[in-house]
Design a protein around this motif. Structure first.
Motif, short mmCIF file in Angstrom:
data_model
loop_
_atom_site.label_atom_id
_atom_site.label_comp_id
_atom_site.label_asym_id
_atom_site.label_seq_id
_atom_site.Cartn_x
_atom_site.Cartn_y
_atom_site.Cartn_z
N ARG A 136 -10.40 30.19 -34.35
CA ARG A 136 -9.32 30.25 -35.33
C ARG A 136 -8.12 29.42 -34.86
O ARG A 136 -7.48 28.74 -35.66
CB ARG A 136 -8.91 31.71 -35.57
CG ARG A 136 -9.92 32.53 -36.34
CD ARG A 136 -9.43 33.96 -36.57
NE ARG A 136 -8.29 33.98 -37.50
CZ ARG A 136 -7.56 35.05 -37.74
NH1 ARG A 136 -7.82 36.20 -37.10
NH2 ARG A 136 -6.55 34.98 -38.60
N LEU A 137 -7.82 29.50 -33.56
CA LEU A 137 -6.72 28.69 -33.02
C LEU A 137 -7.06 27.20 -33.07
O LEU A 137 -6.24 26.38 -33.46
CB LEU A 137 -6.44 29.11 -31.58
CG LEU A 137 -5.76 30.48 -31.38
CD1 LEU A 137 -5.87 30.93 -29.93
CD2 LEU A 137 -4.31 30.44 -31.82
N GLY B 52 -6.95 25.96 -36.69
CA GLY B 52 -5.58 25.80 -37.16
C GLY B 52 -4.95 24.53 -36.63
O GLY B 52 -4.30 23.78 -37.35
N GLY B 53 -5.16 24.27 -35.34
CA GLY B 53 -4.60 23.08 -34.74
C GLY B 53 -5.21 21.80 -35.26
O GLY B 53 -4.56 20.74 -35.27
N GLY C 275 -8.13 29.85 -40.15
CA GLY C 275 -7.49 29.21 -39.01
C GLY C 275 -6.10 29.79 -38.77
O GLY C 275 -5.48 30.35 -39.69
N THR D 239 -2.19 29.11 -37.39
CA THR D 239 -1.09 28.27 -36.93
C THR D 239 0.11 29.19 -36.69
O THR D 239 0.26 30.22 -37.35
CB THR D 239 -0.71 27.18 -37.95
OG1 THR D 239 -0.39 27.80 -39.21
CG2 THR D 239 -1.84 26.19 -38.15
N ALA E 37 -2.38 25.15 -31.86
CA ALA E 37 -2.02 25.96 -33.02
C ALA E 37 -0.52 26.02 -33.28
O ALA E 37 -0.09 26.32 -34.40
CB ALA E 37 -2.56 27.38 -32.85
#
Length: 251
Positions: free
Chosen positions: A106-107, A110-111, A164, A166, A199
């Motif tokens: 997920r991190l 997001g990034g 994701g 952020t 992220a």
């Protein structure tokens, strides 16, 4: 292009109350302890933290937690921190527990600008069905619970949709870095740090050794400087101040 900041207090000085924060490290390995202490000293509160765990009692994120500065934690592990467990069970802290691999992805997603992805992790459990306690009421009942997630089938197998992550800021610790923000992490201290750094919209890195641009071989860089906005160079004493949760040795 020179991203080196004079000190930790200045580097985290604009993190406001209620900010979301991705923090690198695993247990106490690779945690940005100097930045965390600076954030604690300035009194920031209501933080919404994303980290594999929340430090231990008296160290790392456990310092912010014990002072009541954290309102919500997204993590995969609660152990080694009695205050974390106490606040969660008493309803003082909201906690979103996430499978460890899912949290890492997920991190990273997001990034990388990926809003969501499908994973088989958690299918057939409360992770997918919903109902995991996020926050308890003082009487022990569930005040807030995780919602159900979308399930789709690919190739005859079910997958759950995960979003994701952020955050407003990210705090990480690196072994070496240059003034442009390119970072190298050492051994197990890499853990969640590159992903947390990706992220954050504004990423602050405390670095044990800062070198000039060009001194890091390109194929040695673990995280390119595009993901890092601020660098804090640690003193030798700060760089040597490292801890682990438990040490086991042969007799």
């Amino acid at each position: 292009m020179d991203k080196v900041i004079a000190g930790a207090a200045e580097a985290v000085g604009d993190i406001p109350d209620g900010a979301s924060l991705a923090v690198g490290g695993f247990g106490l390995s690779g945690i940005p302890g100097v930045l965390i202490e600076a954030l604690h000293a300035q009194g920031t509160s209501g933080l919404r933290v994303v980290s594999n765990n929340c430090g231990v009692d008296g160290r790392g994120l456990g310092v912010l937690l014990a002072s009541g500065r954290i309102s919500r934690v997204t993590s995969s592990y609660v152990g080694e921190n009695k205050e974390f467990a106490r606040q969660y069970m008493s309803g003082e802290l909201e906690v979103e527990l996430t499978p460890q691999g899912t949290l890492a992805e997920r991190l990273r997603a997001g990034g990388a600008g990926i809003p969501a992805f499908y994973t088989p992790a958690g299918v057939g459990t409360q992770v997918a069905r919903g109902g995991l306690p996020w926050r308890y009421a003082p009487d022990g009942s569930v005040a807030a619970a995780s919602p159900p997630k979308e399930i789709r089938e690919f190739g005859g197998r079910a997958y759950v949709l995960e979003h994701g992550i952020t955050t407003d800021f990210a705090l990480v610790r690196a072994w070496r870095g240059d003034r442009h923000g390119n970072l190298v992490f050492r051994r197990a201290a890499a853990n969640f740090s590159p992903l947390a750094a990706m992220a954050g919209r504004v990423t602050v890195a405390e670095v044990e050794e800062v070198v000039e641009p060009g001194e890091l071989a390109p194929d040695m860089v673990h995280l390119p400087g595009v993901f890092v906005q601020r660098i804090v160079e640690l003193t030798p004493t700060q760089a040597a101040d490292k801890h682990i949760e438990k040490r086991t040795v042969r007799s």
